[in-house]
Design a protein around this motif. Structure first.
Motif, PDB file in Angstrom:
ATOM      1  N   LYS A 116       0.842  -1.191  -0.110  1.00 34.82           N
ATOM      2  CA  LYS A 116       0.008   0.070  -0.122  1.00 34.82           C
ATOM      3  C   LYS A 116       0.876   1.292   0.074  1.00 34.82           C
ATOM      4  CE  LYS A 116      -3.989  -2.156   1.083  1.00 34.82           C
ATOM      5  NZ  LYS A 116      -5.265  -2.221   0.327  1.00 34.82           N
ATOM      6  N   GLU A 117       0.621   2.212  -0.784  1.00 34.34           N
ATOM      7  CA  GLU A 117       1.405   3.278  -1.066  1.00 34.34           C
ATOM      8  C   GLU A 117       0.578   4.483  -0.448  1.00 34.34           C
ATOM      9  OE1 GLU A 117       4.562   4.411  -4.328  1.00 34.34           O
ATOM     10  OE2 GLU A 117       2.715   5.716  -4.674  1.00 34.34           O
ATOM     11  N   VAL A 118       0.942   5.009   0.794  1.00 35.26           N
ATOM     12  CA  VAL A 118       0.326   6.036   1.358  1.00 35.26           C
ATOM     13  C   VAL A 118       1.337   7.250   1.447  1.00 35.26           C
ATOM     14  CG1 VAL A 118      -0.650   6.431   3.658  1.00 35.26           C
ATOM     15  CG2 VAL A 118      -0.418   4.191   2.537  1.00 35.26           C
ATOM     16  N   PRO A 119       0.504   8.499   1.304  1.00 36.04           N
ATOM     17  CA  PRO A 119       1.217   9.802   1.385  1.00 36.04           C
ATOM     18  C   PRO A 119       1.634  10.026   2.679  1.00 36.04           C
ATOM     19  CG  PRO A 119      -1.118  10.101   0.402  1.00 36.04           C
ATOM     20  CD  PRO A 119      -1.040   8.758   0.804  1.00 36.04           C
ATOM     21  N   THR A 120       2.825  10.448   2.941  1.00 39.04           N
ATOM     22  CA  THR A 120       3.228  11.019   4.367  1.00 39.04           C
ATOM     23  C   THR A 120       2.423  12.064   4.547  1.00 39.04           C
ATOM     24  OG1 THR A 120       5.161  12.014   3.612  1.00 39.04           O
ATOM     25  CG2 THR A 120       5.648   9.730   3.986  1.00 39.04           C
ATOM     26  N   THR A 121       2.495  12.357   6.090  1.00 40.89           N
ATOM     27  CA  THR A 121       1.952  13.866   6.319  1.00 40.89           C
ATOM     28  C   THR A 121       2.942  14.528   7.371  1.00 40.89           C
ATOM     29  OG1 THR A 121       0.734  12.748   8.298  1.00 40.89           O
ATOM     30  CG2 THR A 121      -0.309  12.673   6.295  1.00 40.89           C
ATOM     31  N   ASP A 122       2.720  15.767   7.759  1.00 42.99           N
ATOM     32  CA  ASP A 122       3.534  16.253   8.705  1.00 42.99           C
ATOM     33  C   ASP A 122       3.894  15.614   9.903  1.00 42.99           C
ATOM     34  OD1 ASP A 122       3.936  18.559   6.917  1.00 42.99           O
ATOM     35  OD2 ASP A 122       2.350  19.742   7.865  1.00 42.99           O
ATOM     36  N   ILE A 123       2.581  14.878  10.427  1.00 43.26           N
ATOM     37  CA  ILE A 123       2.712  14.107  11.430  1.00 43.26           C
ATOM     38  C   ILE A 123       3.826  12.904  11.616  1.00 43.26           C
ATOM     39  CG2 ILE A 123       0.906  12.439  11.563  1.00 43.26           C
ATOM     40  CD1 ILE A 123       1.527  14.795  14.485  1.00 43.26           C
ATOM     41  N   ASP A 124       3.938  12.532  10.543  1.00 40.70           N
ATOM     42  CA  ASP A 124       4.892  11.453  10.261  1.00 40.70           C
ATOM     43  C   ASP A 124       6.378  11.815  10.755  1.00 40.70           C
ATOM     44  OD1 ASP A 124       3.541   9.137   9.086  1.00 40.70           O
ATOM     45  OD2 ASP A 124       3.380  10.304   7.181  1.00 40.70           O
ATOM     46  N   PHE A 125       6.644  13.112  10.580  1.00 38.49           N
ATOM     47  CA  PHE A 125       7.997  13.663  10.952  1.00 38.49           C
ATOM     48  C   PHE A 125       7.914  14.676  12.190  1.00 38.49           C
ATOM     49  CE2 PHE A 125       7.476  12.718   6.495  1.00 38.49           C
ATOM     50  CZ  PHE A 125       8.451  11.686   6.502  1.00 38.49           C
ATOM     51  N   PHE A 126       6.896  14.470  13.184  1.00 41.06           N
ATOM     52  CA  PHE A 126       6.738  15.162  14.273  1.00 41.06           C
ATOM     53  C   PHE A 126       7.598  15.010  15.193  1.00 41.06           C
ATOM     54  CE2 PHE A 126       4.637  16.457  17.967  1.00 41.06           C
ATOM     55  CZ  PHE A 126       4.156  17.579  18.010  1.00 41.06           C
ATOM     56  N   CYS A 127       8.315  15.730  16.211  1.00 42.23           N
ATOM     57  CA  CYS A 127       9.267  15.237  17.269  1.00 42.23           C
ATOM     58  C   CYS A 127       8.607  15.885  18.527  1.00 42.23           C
ATOM     59  CB  CYS A 127      10.540  15.870  16.806  1.00 42.23           C
ATOM     60  SG  CYS A 127      11.283  15.107  15.434  1.00 42.23           S
TER      61      CYS A 127
END
Length: 128
Positions: A116-127
């Motif tokens: 499954k190809e899913v778009p990343t979002t800002d929350i994927d790179f939230f620290c």
């Protein structure tokens, strides 16, 4: 007790979100086993130590097992990174999810194919 938690939980979430940082995206798409990227794709073993350069990544020690949840789709000259959780001897190491270089590990068992190809979002790179 449940009423007490429901009263305080919204404020707690808001406080946590204020102290976080949205970091640069490592990729615009990721491969997962499902649409929400919650199911484990595979179990891998680290072939060498890795020190996380920032909060998007996880520290890994040679020999540790890592549950892999998604694989970022490589773009341009960027490295290929996977997202996973370290399974270690210490309680502090378990449950931490972050990115690591895919060439650092060897997959030992594939549970499901990452199709499954899913778009990343800002929350994927939230620290935090």
């Amino acid at each position: 007790m449940a009423r007490l938690l429901s009263f305080f939980l919204p404020g707690l979430v808001a406080v946590c979100a204020v102290h976080g940082i949205f970091m640069d995206r490592l990729a615009s798409k990721k491969l997962c086993a499902d649409d929400e990227c919650v199911y484990t794709i595979s179990l891998a073993r680290a072939q060498e130590d890795y020190n996380a350069p920032d909060c998007r990544f996880i520290n890994v020690k040679k020999g540790q097992r890592i549950y892999v949840y998604s694989k970022l789709v490589k773009e341009n000259e960027a490295g290929e990174f996977w997202a996973g959780s370290v399974y270690g001897n210490s309680q502090d190491e378990m449950g931490t999810v972050g990115y690591f270089p895919s060439n650092l590990v060897q997959e030992q068992h594939v549970y499901q194919e990452a199709t499954k190809e899913v778009p990343t979002t800002d929350i994927d790179f939230f620290c935090e």
